[in-house]
Design a protein around this motif. Sequence first.
Motif, PDB file in Angstrom:
ATOM      1  N   LYS A 105       0.695  -1.205  -0.052  1.00  0.00           N
ATOM      2  CA  LYS A 105      -0.090  -0.146   0.112  1.00  0.00           C
ATOM      3  C   LYS A 105       0.942   1.118   0.191  1.00  0.00           C
ATOM      4  O   LYS A 105       1.743   1.230   0.588  1.00  0.00           O
ATOM      5  N   THR A 106       0.733   1.958  -0.980  1.00  0.00           N
ATOM      6  CA  THR A 106       1.353   3.320  -0.930  1.00  0.00           C
ATOM      7  C   THR A 106       0.610   4.400  -0.170  1.00  0.00           C
ATOM      8  O   THR A 106      -0.466   4.435  -0.297  1.00  0.00           O
ATOM      9  N   ILE A 107       1.613   4.967   0.824  1.00  0.00           N
ATOM     10  CA  ILE A 107       0.940   5.876   1.742  1.00  0.00           C
ATOM     11  C   ILE A 107       0.959   7.288   1.085  1.00  0.00           C
ATOM     12  O   ILE A 107       0.114   8.014   0.974  1.00  0.00           O
ATOM     13  N   THR A 108       2.215   7.782   0.670  1.00  0.00           N
ATOM     14  CA  THR A 108       2.304   9.281   0.085  1.00  0.00           C
ATOM     15  C   THR A 108       3.670   9.166  -0.935  1.00  0.00           C
ATOM     16  O   THR A 108       4.593   8.439  -0.705  1.00  0.00           O
ATOM     17  N   THR A 109       3.590  10.067  -1.668  1.00  0.00           N
ATOM     18  CA  THR A 109       4.548  10.450  -2.443  1.00  0.00           C
ATOM     19  C   THR A 109       4.558  12.031  -2.752  1.00  0.00           C
ATOM     20  O   THR A 109       3.698  12.660  -2.174  1.00  0.00           O
ATOM     21  N   GLY A 110       5.800  12.593  -2.609  1.00  0.00           N
ATOM     22  CA  GLY A 110       5.926  14.037  -2.815  1.00  0.00           C
ATOM     23  C   GLY A 110       7.257  14.713  -2.586  1.00  0.00           C
ATOM     24  O   GLY A 110       8.502  13.891  -2.881  1.00  0.00           O
ATOM     25  N   PRO A 111       7.625  15.898  -2.365  1.00  0.00           N
ATOM     26  CA  PRO A 111       8.745  16.468  -2.359  1.00  0.00           C
ATOM     27  C   PRO A 111       9.610  16.106  -1.457  1.00  0.00           C
ATOM     28  O   PRO A 111      10.933  16.238  -1.391  1.00  0.00           O
ATOM     29  N   ILE A 112       8.854  15.858  -0.373  1.00  0.00           N
ATOM     30  CA  ILE A 112       9.731  15.505   1.174  1.00  0.00           C
ATOM     31  C   ILE A 112       9.816  14.103   1.598  1.00  0.00           C
ATOM     32  O   ILE A 112      10.739  13.871   2.296  1.00  0.00           O
ATOM     33  N   ARG A 113       8.603  13.494   1.427  1.00  0.00           N
ATOM     34  CA  ARG A 113       8.556  11.984   1.649  1.00  0.00           C
ATOM     35  C   ARG A 113       7.907  11.170   0.943  1.00  0.00           C
ATOM     36  O   ARG A 113       6.992  11.440   0.146  1.00  0.00           O
ATOM     37  N   THR A 114       8.319   9.969   0.702  1.00  0.00           N
ATOM     38  CA  THR A 114       7.385   8.779   0.206  1.00  0.00           C
ATOM     39  C   THR A 114       7.349   7.695   1.223  1.00  0.00           C
ATOM     40  O   THR A 114       8.704   7.412   1.783  1.00  0.00           O
ATOM     41  N   SER A 115       6.292   7.277   1.660  1.00  0.00           N
ATOM     42  CA  SER A 115       6.051   5.904   2.419  1.00  0.00           C
ATOM     43  C   SER A 115       5.134   5.090   1.911  1.00  0.00           C
ATOM     44  O   SER A 115       4.183   5.365   1.121  1.00  0.00           O
TER      45      SER A 115
END
Length: 392
Positions: free
Chosen positions: A229-239
């Motif tokens: 499960k992808t939680i987040t992507t972006g300029p500061i964090r992927t989790s």
Amino acid sequence: MKNLLFLLSLSFITLFVSCKTQSAHVITITNNLNIPRSLETIEINKSDLTLKHGESFEKLSVKDLETKSILVSQFVDDNQDGEVDKLLFQPEIEANSNKKFELIQVDEGSKPEIIDYCYSRFVPERTDDYAWENNKVAFRTYGPVAQKMVEDNIKGGTLSSGIDAWLKRVEYPIINKWYKKNDEKLGAYHKDDGEGLDNFHVGVSRGVGGIAVKKDTTYYVSRNFTNWKTITTGPIRTSFILEYADWDADGQTISETKHIALDYGSNMSKFEIELSGTNAISAGLTLHENDGEPTQNEENGWISYWQPHEDSELATAIVVPNGNMIDSELYVTSLKDQSNLYTQIKVNNGKAVYYAGFCWKKANQFASKADWETYLSDFNKKINNPLVVSFN
């Protein structure tokens, strides 16, 4: 009567100024170490703030009150309920000092450019990898289809819960580009066209931070992840989250769910693993040809392996925070891909936490083994002494 009216007016003005001051979301961040801090992520929870009527958490931006600049920030829906609950940003704080920031709403045109340097995704077109990266490093690991292909003797499968390293040497994202290149010409990402390449062998080793459970003199490991499960992507964090089928460690049934995060500017992925069936795990670094230099720095909470790597050099490492490193072991065997440098880590309240990552000399991030090991010691010092956040 005039005095009474004057006092009432003064009380109203004082109350108005007081309410206005209290409604501002001013944050003070304090660095208690004698080294400057940057590229460390501050997390502001929505629950930390008292929002004014009509004020939207997801429309807030971070303003540096000293420079008056708007910082790059990222919202995260951590619990995946459809509403953002966390705001991330990375301040720069001098040694033994503090700095103030304000959360405000600004026009779109006043916001800085956003590039999703921190990225991850499931990759069904390459069997079923899960890959992740930031502006410094990239990783991948393997899913259930790749495992079944091995079990069914189908060519092209991978049976491993080890963590692969993709050796990038550019700041911009490469995952999608490299997979596309590999689709067009099988094996293309094994050649360096100036951005880096995948020439890091994992096999059944632990790669860069895969786990095991030690019983007597034997290390037992899980197989490929079963769900993601992808939680987040972006300029500061992927989790993201990886789930694993229960596995056996000489009669102990181990359950394992990995929560993995990678922040901008860091060479180290954070692993927070939910576990049952054991009170300790071992996280490992593959020794490859066993021609490198292992370092077991238990006092400072890290292990590292610096090795020659084709026409360059490569280092891998694991950092364990909060004194939770139990011990370490250089485990050498004649069995293929099973020689690893291990650190044993405490499981506290069903969780084990550590950071694993690497550097590649060709990426021009670290010039020497000494530079890399200084980075590791400073990294652990920082995560054990986090920046202090206080609200108005």
